[in-house]
Design an enzyme around this catalytic site. Structure first.
Site, PDB file in Angstrom:
ATOM      1  N   GLY A 170       0.774  -1.236   0.000  1.00  0.00           N
ATOM      2  CA  GLY A 170       0.000   0.000   0.000  1.00  0.00           C
ATOM      3  C   GLY A 170       0.800   1.278   0.000  1.00  0.00           C
ATOM      4  O   GLY A 170       0.271   2.338   0.323  1.00  0.00           O
ATOM      5  N   SER A 171       2.071   1.228  -0.429  1.00  0.00           N
ATOM      6  CA  SER A 171       2.845   2.484  -0.417  1.00  0.00           C
ATOM      7  C   SER A 171       2.317   3.469  -1.467  1.00  0.00           C
ATOM      8  O   SER A 171       2.306   4.677  -1.235  1.00  0.00           O
ATOM      9  CB  SER A 171       4.341   2.227  -0.605  1.00  0.00           C
ATOM     10  OG  SER A 171       4.608   1.760  -1.894  1.00  0.00           O
ATOM     11  N   ASN A 172       1.833   2.961  -2.587  1.00  0.00           N
ATOM     12  CA  ASN A 172       1.242   3.871  -3.578  1.00  0.00           C
ATOM     13  C   ASN A 172      -0.113   4.384  -3.113  1.00  0.00           C
ATOM     14  O   ASN A 172      -0.433   5.560  -3.308  1.00  0.00           O
ATOM     15  CB  ASN A 172       1.124   3.181  -4.939  1.00  0.00           C
ATOM     16  CG  ASN A 172       2.456   3.135  -5.654  1.00  0.00           C
ATOM     17  OD1 ASN A 172       2.933   4.149  -6.142  1.00  0.00           O
ATOM     18  ND2 ASN A 172       3.081   1.967  -5.678  1.00  0.00           N
TER      19      ASN A 172
ATOM     20  N   LYS B  55     -14.238 -14.917 -11.658  1.00  0.00           N
ATOM     21  CA  LYS B  55     -13.765 -13.523 -11.643  1.00  0.00           C
ATOM     22  C   LYS B  55     -14.902 -12.570 -11.985  1.00  0.00           C
ATOM     23  O   LYS B  55     -15.072 -11.521 -11.371  1.00  0.00           O
ATOM     24  CB  LYS B  55     -12.622 -13.380 -12.673  1.00  0.00           C
ATOM     25  CG  LYS B  55     -11.957 -12.011 -12.680  1.00  0.00           C
ATOM     26  CD  LYS B  55     -10.941 -11.853 -13.803  1.00  0.00           C
ATOM     27  CE  LYS B  55      -9.681 -12.668 -13.655  1.00  0.00           C
ATOM     28  NZ  LYS B  55      -8.617 -12.005 -12.886  1.00  0.00           N
TER      29      LYS B  55
ATOM     30  N   ASN C 272      -3.041   1.943 -14.304  1.00  0.00           N
ATOM     31  CA  ASN C 272      -2.201   1.042 -13.512  1.00  0.00           C
ATOM     32  C   ASN C 272      -0.791   1.603 -13.461  1.00  0.00           C
ATOM     33  O   ASN C 272      -0.361   2.320 -14.362  1.00  0.00           O
ATOM     34  CB  ASN C 272      -2.180  -0.342 -14.174  1.00  0.00           C
ATOM     35  CG  ASN C 272      -1.346  -1.351 -13.394  1.00  0.00           C
ATOM     36  OD1 ASN C 272      -1.464  -1.452 -12.158  1.00  0.00           O
ATOM     37  ND2 ASN C 272      -0.496  -2.099 -14.087  1.00  0.00           N
TER      38      ASN C 272
ATOM     39  N   MET D 125      -2.872  -7.173  -7.858  1.00  0.00           N
ATOM     40  CA  MET D 125      -2.135  -8.200  -8.587  1.00  0.00           C
ATOM     41  C   MET D 125      -3.045  -9.210  -9.301  1.00  0.00           C
ATOM     42  O   MET D 125      -2.773 -10.413  -9.306  1.00  0.00           O
ATOM     43  CB  MET D 125      -1.138  -8.892  -7.650  1.00  0.00           C
ATOM     44  CG  MET D 125      -0.131  -7.922  -7.020  1.00  0.00           C
ATOM     45  SD  MET D 125       0.747  -6.844  -8.202  1.00  0.00           S
ATOM     46  CE  MET D 125       2.093  -7.958  -8.646  1.00  0.00           C
ATOM     47  N   ARG D 126      -4.133  -8.694  -9.909  1.00  0.00           N
ATOM     48  CA  ARG D 126      -5.012  -9.557 -10.686  1.00  0.00           C
ATOM     49  C   ARG D 126      -5.374  -8.879 -11.997  1.00  0.00           C
ATOM     50  O   ARG D 126      -5.548  -7.667 -12.035  1.00  0.00           O
ATOM     51  CB  ARG D 126      -6.322  -9.819  -9.933  1.00  0.00           C
ATOM     52  CG  ARG D 126      -6.122 -10.683  -8.750  1.00  0.00           C
ATOM     53  CD  ARG D 126      -7.407 -10.907  -7.987  1.00  0.00           C
ATOM     54  NE  ARG D 126      -7.065 -11.637  -6.789  1.00  0.00           N
ATOM     55  CZ  ARG D 126      -6.898 -12.954  -6.738  1.00  0.00           C
ATOM     56  NH1 ARG D 126      -7.118 -13.694  -7.810  1.00  0.00           N
ATOM     57  NH2 ARG D 126      -6.531 -13.531  -5.621  1.00  0.00           N
ATOM     58  N   LEU D 127      -5.521  -9.709 -13.035  1.00  0.00           N
ATOM     59  CA  LEU D 127      -6.035  -9.179 -14.306  1.00  0.00           C
ATOM     60  C   LEU D 127      -7.509  -8.859 -14.135  1.00  0.00           C
ATOM     61  O   LEU D 127      -8.228  -9.560 -13.427  1.00  0.00           O
ATOM     62  CB  LEU D 127      -5.887 -10.233 -15.404  1.00  0.00           C
ATOM     63  CG  LEU D 127      -4.529 -10.350 -16.078  1.00  0.00           C
ATOM     64  CD1 LEU D 127      -4.577 -11.460 -17.125  1.00  0.00           C
ATOM     65  CD2 LEU D 127      -4.121  -9.029 -16.729  1.00  0.00           C
TER      66      LEU D 127
ATOM     67  N   HIS E 130       3.238   0.293 -13.034  1.00  0.00           N
ATOM     68  CA  HIS E 130       4.038  -0.932 -13.162  1.00  0.00           C
ATOM     69  C   HIS E 130       5.516  -0.586 -13.025  1.00  0.00           C
ATOM     70  O   HIS E 130       5.979   0.394 -13.619  1.00  0.00           O
ATOM     71  CB  HIS E 130       3.751  -1.579 -14.531  1.00  0.00           C
ATOM     72  CG  HIS E 130       4.468  -2.878 -14.707  1.00  0.00           C
ATOM     73  ND1 HIS E 130       4.029  -4.049 -14.121  1.00  0.00           N
ATOM     74  CD2 HIS E 130       5.617  -3.180 -15.360  1.00  0.00           C
ATOM     75  CE1 HIS E 130       4.879  -5.025 -14.429  1.00  0.00           C
ATOM     76  NE2 HIS E 130       5.847  -4.522 -15.178  1.00  0.00           N
TER      77      HIS E 130
END
Ligand code: GAR
Length: 201
Positions: free
Chosen positions: A12-14, A65, A107, A90-92, A109
């Site tokens: 959770g740093s972002n 999903k 997103n 961390m999921r599509l 990356h």
């Protein structure tokens, strides 16, 4: 204010950097919900401490999903969300969210895409031996880190770097860049035409 949902799965740093930017009055928006797929993730505690509503679920409690994303989509609709900010989620995403929020999902990356997509981009860069890597913020489409690029920043790989030292410098760049890019959205300065992204001065 512009209504923002942050999706995260981990540290959770972002997320925290975005909350700090909102508090400082430079985000131009309101983080109205944290969506998290991991009940034990540290980011959930950060949201509670910051007074941000959380929508936490476990994929294993759903048949598919699409099923759990319909639950997420209902929450986003209740909150009137205008922008989805993935921050270590961390999921599509399935078409349920990608199509409902087309052009409204971004997103971050930890590489210069299209190099090193997917998991452990920092480890992949070290393993490959590149001398420059970095950070990419991009629109999300149905693929793995494949959507149109909005912003990139380079980070040099230093001779003595290991995964930890390089990650530290990459994360510092992320925490500065992501709130800035979100503020471009809240300021109505980002437009998308096909794969072409324009940032209005
Ligand atoms: C960040 O480095 C982000 O770029 C990365 O996960 C980390 C989350 O850290 N995302 C990906 O690798 C997406 N493919 P955080 O939870 O401390 O913000």
């Amino acid at each position: 204010a512009y209504r923002i949902a942050v999706f995260a799965s981990g540290r959770g740093s972002n997320f925290q950097a975005l909350v700090d930017a909102q508090r400082a009055g430079v985000l131009g928006g309101d983080i109205c919900v944290l969506v998290c797929d991991k009940p034990q993730a540290p980011v959930v505690g950060l949201a509670q401490a910051a007074g941000v509503d959380t929508y936490v679920f476990q994929p294993k409690d759903y048949a598919s999903k699409e099923d759990y994303e319909r639950g997420v989509a209902a929450e986003l609709a209740r909150k009137g969300v205008q922008l989805i900010v993935l921050a270590g989620y961390m999921r599509l995403l399935s078409p349920v969210l990608v199509e409902a929020y087309s052009g409204k999902i971004i997103n971050i990356h930890p590489s210069l895409l299209p190099a090193f997509p997917g998991k452990d981009a920092i480890g992949q860069a070290l393993q490959y031996g590149v001398k420059v890597t970095g950070v990419t913020v991009h629109f999300v489409d149905g693929g793995m880190d494949t959507g149109p690029v909005i912003a990139q920043r380079a980070v040099e790989v230093l001779a003595g770097d290991d995964a930890e030292t390089l990650a530290q410098r990459i994360h510092a760049v992320e925490q500065k860049l992501y709130p800035e890019v979100v503020s471009w959205f809240t300021g109505g300065r980002v437009s998308l035409d096909g794969r072409k992204v324009t940032i209005v001065e």
